[in-house]
Design a protein around this motif. Structure first.
Motif, PDB file in Angstrom:
ATOM      1  N   LYS A 143      -0.164   6.211  -9.876  1.00 16.40           N
ATOM      2  CA  LYS A 143      -0.356   7.652 -10.066  1.00 16.40           C
ATOM      3  C   LYS A 143       0.967   8.364 -10.279  1.00 16.40           C
ATOM      4  N   SER A 201      -1.416   4.411  -5.509  1.00 15.18           N
ATOM      5  CA  SER A 201      -0.542   5.576  -5.358  1.00 15.18           C
ATOM      6  C   SER A 201       0.697   5.452  -6.239  1.00 15.18           C
ATOM      7  N   TYR A 231       0.103   7.155   1.343  1.00 13.73           N
ATOM      8  CA  TYR A 231       1.127   6.554   0.488  1.00 13.73           C
ATOM      9  C   TYR A 231       1.480   7.406  -0.725  1.00 13.73           C
ATOM     10  N   GLU A 232       0.721   8.466  -0.971  1.00 15.99           N
ATOM     11  CA  GLU A 232       1.025   9.354  -2.104  1.00 15.99           C
ATOM     12  C   GLU A 232       2.417   9.952  -1.948  1.00 15.99           C
ATOM     13  N   ASN A 265      -1.754   7.070   7.142  1.00 16.79           N
ATOM     14  CA  ASN A 265      -2.789   6.593   6.245  1.00 16.79           C
ATOM     15  C   ASN A 265      -3.997   6.202   7.083  1.00 16.79           C
ATOM     16  N   ASP A 282      -4.893   9.682   2.462  1.00 15.25           N
ATOM     17  CA  ASP A 282      -3.984   8.800   1.726  1.00 15.25           C
ATOM     18  C   ASP A 282      -2.562   9.041   2.202  1.00 15.25           C
ATOM     19  N   ASP A 310      -4.393  -0.092  -2.308  1.00 15.77           N
ATOM     20  CA  ASP A 310      -4.206   1.325  -2.027  1.00 15.77           C
ATOM     21  C   ASP A 310      -2.786   1.774  -2.370  1.00 15.77           C
TER      22      ASP A 310
END
Length: 537
Positions: free
Chosen positions: A442, A439, A395-396, A388, A393, A435
């Motif tokens: 999402k 994720s 952590y997705e 990260n 990103d 952050d």
């Protein structure tokens, strides 16, 4: 039941030695002695409790001065459907290595106090090194079963954390038979570039290798979990509502990248990559050759700083022209993080398959590596295994892995704020939390919380409250942890006020009668004082 607002007379009781004598203590310091003394009550014995009793918390909640006729807290809601579900962690050494319950009478009194206060349940750390201590497949659950019975009897819920790592404070080791294997095969442990081994958990590179007398660690973890499920079947889904699967150091999904930080340093260094045990190097070598870059498979970045050093101490993490943005770095960091995510997937998949029919929710814990977050490279996250950066990103993929296994995520550090971090560390716990939670939203992963400091981070209770009741509310939280400091007069009144504030977030101080305002002010002052205490329990 109802828990009434603490009146002004009760607020003052915490300040007098007389109150402690009335509660069974000759000296306020006896409160801490209860949990710090070496008292064990072994099962099958009638060992008498010989030290000062931990009763002040219980009696404080039960005592008549708490019963205000003017104002009472709203009737306790069903937290499984409304409001914050609050758990409190039991001491890490609640069960000793001889399978006895440490401070059994104190624990029993503490459980009653928490029940009266309105806490939903407690978290129980279950250690691999205690249960399967002597030999592979020889499990001893008696101490933990006794704790579960105590929790069930008082009417609290239980969240179990399965710990496949060791601990230095308190001293809890890996199983003896595992340590013996490690003496002759140190390659089962994580290793840094200086060849130093981290012996508090197994390297993720041996997950599927038969290094444990012919069995793989995954097989050993699987059999441990099956034995746990069978032994605790009377409690599953009723008393035991959640299970955290240990994923690495301190139970978190990460590499032990900061385990050799200097204790004197107020500013943490960047940590080191942990990819130098023979099995990790073998996997790296194969991956490099498969991608057509064999020279990239010889080890980790040669120009990365050491554990205690800051990002600019060497070239790799520099903001301007650092090699963390090079093609080699992308190759290595992608591989390093993917190995960690694959490890998490193996363990969470294992736990989900075993506990899917028990009505207990499976959780995993992800670390909050917030130091140096305001740099471009985010070095503390990179060395811990999270690719990260300010441009990527990381952590997705982690959130997607949790979603794939229908597991919930526990995030520590919800008591931390940037204003209380050293400016030089370029830290931002709140931004990193945001952050990770973005994720998770999402991918539909529910996030639960935990505090990082058992001795009180500055402004910690207020920061927790913001995270629990803010725009992105958290409905389940583990408060760490029960012990001498937790039940001390410097802390417990503040915690009591904190719990009440979660029950009535809409009740402002201006809505209270004058008598209750005075009590609230007194408790707020106690909260600020307790939050700044750094004494270890």
């Amino acid at each position: 039941m109802e828990v009434s607002v603490i009146g002004s007379s009760q607020a003052k009781i915490w300040k007098t030695d007389l109150a402690y004598r009335e509660l069974g203590f000759s000296d306020p310091r006896d409160v801490g002695k209860v949990f710090s003394a070496k008292n064990r009550v072994c099962f099958g014995q009638s060992t008498r409790w010989r030290t000062a009793r931990v009763r002040f918390a219980l009696k404080a909640v039960q005592s008549e001065p708490l019963r205000s006729e003017k104002v009472s807290v709203a009737t306790r809601r069903s937290k499984s459907h409304d409001g914050v579900r609050l758990f409190v962690g039991l001491p890490l050494d609640v069960v000793s290595d001889c399978n006895s319950v440490n401070h059994a009478n104190a624990i029993a009194a503490g459980l009653k106090a928490l029940k009266l206060l309105g806490v939903e349940g407690v978290e129980l750390p279950v250690w691999w090194g205690i249960v399967e201590k002597e030999a592979m497949g020889k499990y001893e659950w008696s101490g933990y079963l006794a704790v579960a019975e105590m929790v069930q009897k008082v009417g609290l819920k239980l969240h179990v954390s399965l710990c496949f790592h060791a601990s230095k404070q308190p001293k809890i080791s890996l199983p003896k038979w595992v340590s013996r294997i490690g003496e002759s095969q140190p390659g089962i442990f994580f290793t840094d570039r200086a060849g130093q081994h981290y012996k508090e958990c197994l390297s993720l590179a041996v997950d599927d290798l038969p290094v444990l007398d012919g069995k793989t660690p995954i097989q050993a973890y699987h059999e441990f979990c099956e034995s746990f499920k069978s032994s605790f079947s009377p409690f599953m889904g009723s008393t035991i509502t959640g299970i955290s699967m240990g994923l690495g150091p301190d139970g978190e999904l990460r590499y032990p990248s900061h385990h050799r930080q200097a204790k004197s340093n107020k500013i943490p260094g960047v940590g080191e990559f942990q990819c130098y045990d023979k099995n990790m190097l073998s996997v790296l070598k194969q991956h490099a050759e498969a991608t057509g870059n064999p020279f990239w498979g010889l080890g980790g970045p040669h120009d990365a700083p050491a554990y205690d050093q800051w990002p600019n101490a060497n070239n790799f993490f520099r903001n301007d022209g650092g090699s963390w943005e090079s093609p080699y770095a992308d190759f290595f960091l992608s591989w390093y993080s993917n190995q960690l995510i694959s490890h998490g997937n193996r363990l969470l998949s294992l736990a989900s398959s075993i506990f899917s029919e028990t009505a207990a929710t499976v959780y995993g814990k992800v670390p909050l590596m917030h130091s140096w977050y305001r740099t471009g490279s985010h070095p503390s996250e990179l060395t811990a295994g999270y690719y990260n950066t300010s441009r990527r990103d990381g952590y997705e993929a982690v959130a997607e892995m949790f979603a794939r296994n229908s597991c919930k995520m526990i995030l520590p550090g919800m008591d931390l704020s940037a204003e209380h971090q050293p400016n030089e560390s370029l830290s931002s716990p709140e931004l990193l939390l945001a952050d990770i939670r973005a994720s998770c939203r999402k991918h539909g992963v529910d996030v639960s919380g935990q505090n990082s400091s058992a001795s009180g981070a500055p402004g910690g209770l207020e920061q927790i409250k913001k995270n629990l009741l803010g725009e992105n509310a958290v409905d389940w939280f583990i408060y760490q942890r029960m012990g001498a400091y937790f039940f001390s007069p410097e802390h417990f009144p503040s915690f009591t006020a904190f719990v009440r504030s979660l029950e009535q977030p809409e009740l402002e101080s201006d809505d209270l009668p004058e008598e209750e305002k005075e009590a609230a002010d007194s408790l707020h002052a106690s909260s600020e004082s307790g939050a700044h205490m750094q004494a270890a329990s």
